[in-house]
Design a protein around this motif. Sequence first.
Motif, PDB file in Angstrom:
ATOM      1  N   LEU A  88      -1.036  -0.112  -8.723  1.00 18.67           N
ATOM      2  CA  LEU A  88      -1.890  -1.146  -8.151  1.00 18.67           C
ATOM      3  C   LEU A  88      -2.281  -2.148  -9.230  1.00 18.67           C
ATOM      4  CD1 LEU A  88      -4.846  -0.544  -5.703  1.00 18.67           C
ATOM      5  CD2 LEU A  88      -5.106  -2.063  -7.674  1.00 18.67           C
ATOM      6  N   ARG A 144       0.842   4.292  -2.620  1.00 23.68           N
ATOM      7  CA  ARG A 144       0.610   5.677  -2.176  1.00 23.68           C
ATOM      8  C   ARG A 144       1.755   6.593  -2.618  1.00 23.68           C
ATOM      9  NH1 ARG A 144      -2.609   7.533   1.552  1.00 23.68           N
ATOM     10  NH2 ARG A 144      -1.012   8.695   2.665  1.00 23.68           N
ATOM     11  N   ALA A 204      -2.566  18.901 -19.221  1.00 17.61           N
ATOM     12  CA  ALA A 204      -2.411  17.530 -19.711  1.00 17.61           C
ATOM     13  C   ALA A 204      -1.945  16.574 -18.620  1.00 17.61           C
ATOM     14  CB  ALA A 204      -1.457  17.498 -20.908  1.00 17.61           C
ATOM     15  N   GLN A 205      -2.596  16.652 -17.469  1.00 22.85           N
ATOM     16  CA  GLN A 205      -2.300  15.714 -16.386  1.00 22.85           C
ATOM     17  C   GLN A 205      -3.602  15.094 -15.912  1.00 22.85           C
ATOM     18  OE1 GLN A 205       0.588  14.645 -15.044  1.00 22.85           O
ATOM     19  NE2 GLN A 205       1.341  15.638 -16.898  1.00 22.85           N
ATOM     20  N   PRO A 239       0.715  15.248 -24.411  1.00 27.56           N
ATOM     21  CA  PRO A 239       1.537  16.421 -24.067  1.00 27.56           C
ATOM     22  C   PRO A 239       2.596  16.078 -23.014  1.00 27.56           C
ATOM     23  CG  PRO A 239      -0.781  17.011 -24.129  1.00 27.56           C
ATOM     24  CD  PRO A 239      -0.725  15.520 -24.324  1.00 27.56           C
ATOM     25  N   PHE A 240       2.254  15.184 -22.081  1.00 28.27           N
ATOM     26  CA  PHE A 240       3.239  14.854 -21.046  1.00 28.27           C
ATOM     27  C   PHE A 240       4.409  14.081 -21.628  1.00 28.27           C
ATOM     28  CE2 PHE A 240       4.852  12.041 -17.661  1.00 28.27           C
ATOM     29  CZ  PHE A 240       5.445  13.038 -16.893  1.00 28.27           C
ATOM     30  N   ALA A 295       9.563  17.487 -13.144  1.00 22.15           N
ATOM     31  CA  ALA A 295       8.884  17.706 -11.861  1.00 22.15           C
ATOM     32  C   ALA A 295       7.640  16.840 -11.712  1.00 22.15           C
ATOM     33  CB  ALA A 295       8.543  19.183 -11.668  1.00 22.15           C
ATOM     34  N   GLN A 296       7.788  15.573 -12.039  1.00 16.37           N
ATOM     35  CA  GLN A 296       6.684  14.632 -11.837  1.00 16.37           C
ATOM     36  C   GLN A 296       7.194  13.438 -11.043  1.00 16.37           C
ATOM     37  OE1 GLN A 296       3.404  14.810 -12.601  1.00 16.37           O
ATOM     38  NE2 GLN A 296       4.009  16.926 -12.885  1.00 16.37           N
ATOM     39  N   HIS A 339       0.833  -1.205   0.000  1.00 17.60           N
ATOM     40  CA  HIS A 339       0.000   0.000   0.000  1.00 17.60           C
ATOM     41  C   HIS A 339       0.872   1.261   0.000  1.00 17.60           C
ATOM     42  CE1 HIS A 339      -3.330  -2.650   1.938  1.00 17.60           C
ATOM     43  NE2 HIS A 339      -3.331  -2.735   0.632  1.00 17.60           N
ATOM     44  N   LEU A 346      -5.067   5.860  -2.685  1.00 23.50           N
ATOM     45  CA  LEU A 346      -5.190   4.720  -1.771  1.00 23.50           C
ATOM     46  C   LEU A 346      -5.019   5.204  -0.335  1.00 23.50           C
ATOM     47  CD1 LEU A 346      -3.511   1.252  -2.231  1.00 23.50           C
ATOM     48  CD2 LEU A 346      -3.380   2.439  -0.049  1.00 23.50           C
TER      49      LEU A 346
END
Lengths: 368, 368
Positions: free
Chosen positions: A271, A265, B330-331, A305-306, A330-331, A261, B271
């Motif tokens: 998952l 998270r 685009a997220q 776009p990402f 920044a993701q 879990h 979650l």
Amino acid sequence: MDADRFARAALSRVAEPCDREVPGLVAELGAVETLERIRAGRGTLARFAARLAVLDTERDLDIAAKVGARVVVPDDDEWPERLGQVPVPPYCLWVRGPLDLAETVERSVAVVGSRTATAYGEQVAADLAAGLCQRGWAVVSGAAFGIDGSAHRGALAVDGATVAVLAGGVERPYPSGHAALLSRIARDGLVVSEVAPGSAPMKSRFLARNRLIAGMTRGTVVVEADLRSGSRNTVKHAIEAGRHVGAVPGPVTSMTSSGCHQEIRDQRAVLVTSAEEVIDLVGDLGDDAHEPGRGPVLPGDDLSPFDAAVLEVVPFRSGLTLDAVVRQVAQAPLTVRAALGRLERLGLVGESAGTWRKRPQRSRLPLG
Amino acid sequence: MDADRFARAALSRVAEPCDREVPGLVAELGAVETLERIRAGRGTLARFAARLAVLDTERDLDIAAKVGARVVVPDDDEWPERLGQVPVPPYCLWVRGPLDLAETVERSVAVVGSRTATAYGEQVAADLAAGLCQRGWAVVSGAAFGIDGSAHRGALAVDGATVAVLAGGVERPYPSGHAALLSRIARDGLVVSEVAPGSAPMKSRFLARNRLIAGMTRGTVVVEADLRSGSRNTVKHAIEAGRHVGAVPGPVTSMTSSGCHQEIRDQRAVLVTSAEEVIDLVGDLGDDAHEPGRGPVLPGDDLSPFDAAVLEVVPFRSGLTLDAVVRQVAQAPLTVRAALGRLERLGLVGESAGTWRKRPQRSRLPLG
């Protein structure tokens, strides 16, 4: 036996898998020259004196021959290509069993988890492994009690391909309670280790072994893990090697699912609840995904776009590590890794030695 | 009774909660004028003739008085401010119980789920509700069998505040098997409905009711839901209203957790495994989060690159819907909504009538 193979077999007995110095020397000088320098024992390499004194590679090869094990080296066709992406590759692999290692792990998933699994976790691991095998995927695990053992058994139950990667020599069943299981895997699947026969399983070798489980496979699925489970170490290696990671949820009242879990998270794992969802996660775009192809297009024509943003930050010449790409866009690492995976399958980027680069595009290619 | 309140009470008997025309008229003309037009019955409003023939608002108010229910309207202090963000607000609310509705739902979480819950789900719902109440949060649900009932009971068991939102009149316990539970909630918590006494619970009213559960609360947590569970409708409303959504995982072998797993996989829900994690999800930055404050800074000084990117696309004058922001950056909606929530708490953006706008920044403000 050729000199390189013999030297690598010797190194796998003398030096620890993730020794701070030897893997670098091998990469730079080759195995034969590295072994000679260790034998000369100058400078920091003097530390191997005690091990050299008892080194008997002929004997190790004899033991291997008795249990039907072979030594696989990077020049062999059987060497898994994907090991080239593991930060510290093994010197060689000791391999028992009738399958071709490279072919077997090409479409493989690591199914790992807690030794102190619940009945629920063992059932899910076995079902997942069986489902993966029935869809043509091999199941790689560590032969431990609990989830690992259930995964191997689930694969064997449907005559699937399964690979056990051990932390000690391939001739010694560990845990000994899994001697019969390991015999069966050696007969029908593959038992693999990067340490020479006679090497004992030790904590550091388990941690090193986990990088091979994560690195040889297309992705890793954790079925049950408490917060301190060793399988979370495998997840760490999978993330570092840029592999897909899935985690199976369970009752929130069960501590053996708490690590799963937490990975979900933290967006380190996706998952997953079934073999289909695991294959959706790790599968090839063309071969495995549900979406039908749509005819010839220029790769990258209809990137999201990402994905386009990720592609933009990946340079052509000097590569970027996953971490560096993550910082630039920044993701979450998971999101970025998934995008790099999609871009890689489109042939737009490539990864080598832990860094990502754009690939030159020449012409329109059919996709799907 | 003032004319607006009386008119709204009447409208709540004559027109369905999400009638295609009446809510718009109320917003434009007010409740009194809208009721007059319905009474005049011209054009499309002629369709209310049959209901007008049996309309008796005095009688409805008498029934309400007998069960101790009051009519709460938007001008009241007790009107939950958050209902202003629900796409179609209720005409009024019929409210039974000793608590102040606005104060109660200010820090509240919806705990919802399947009617055909398992023992596991019911236990988790009760524990979660109790844990939320013990930390000063109210628990809102729909009084149905299964998860809803367990959530209310868990709250009551620790003398916590709980709100049951019904699809029929507040005077009629539904389901009737929960008559005793609803009496207890009316005595110690709140029983709420947007339809007048005498109104039967009907399918469309359940769906409309779900938007109030989602819209009145800071966030919604689904404990158990199969793929077709009505609680997934509540999730949809929560997402549309820009609320946080959590989902509790369970065994992958349990179909009653499959809807939760799907929401997590689709990144529509986070979650969550405990009351603490729910509060981390829905809590105020200053009051509830674990991170200590760091003294005066300019809001936005240290936004993450992603939050900064979201802030950039939100205009000052003409607002953007969540969907429009999602398209621009685009997220995943969940990610964007979370960013908007952080920006809102920093006072950098605001939301009204379903659209987001930048807020003018005047001076350095203390944060944390």
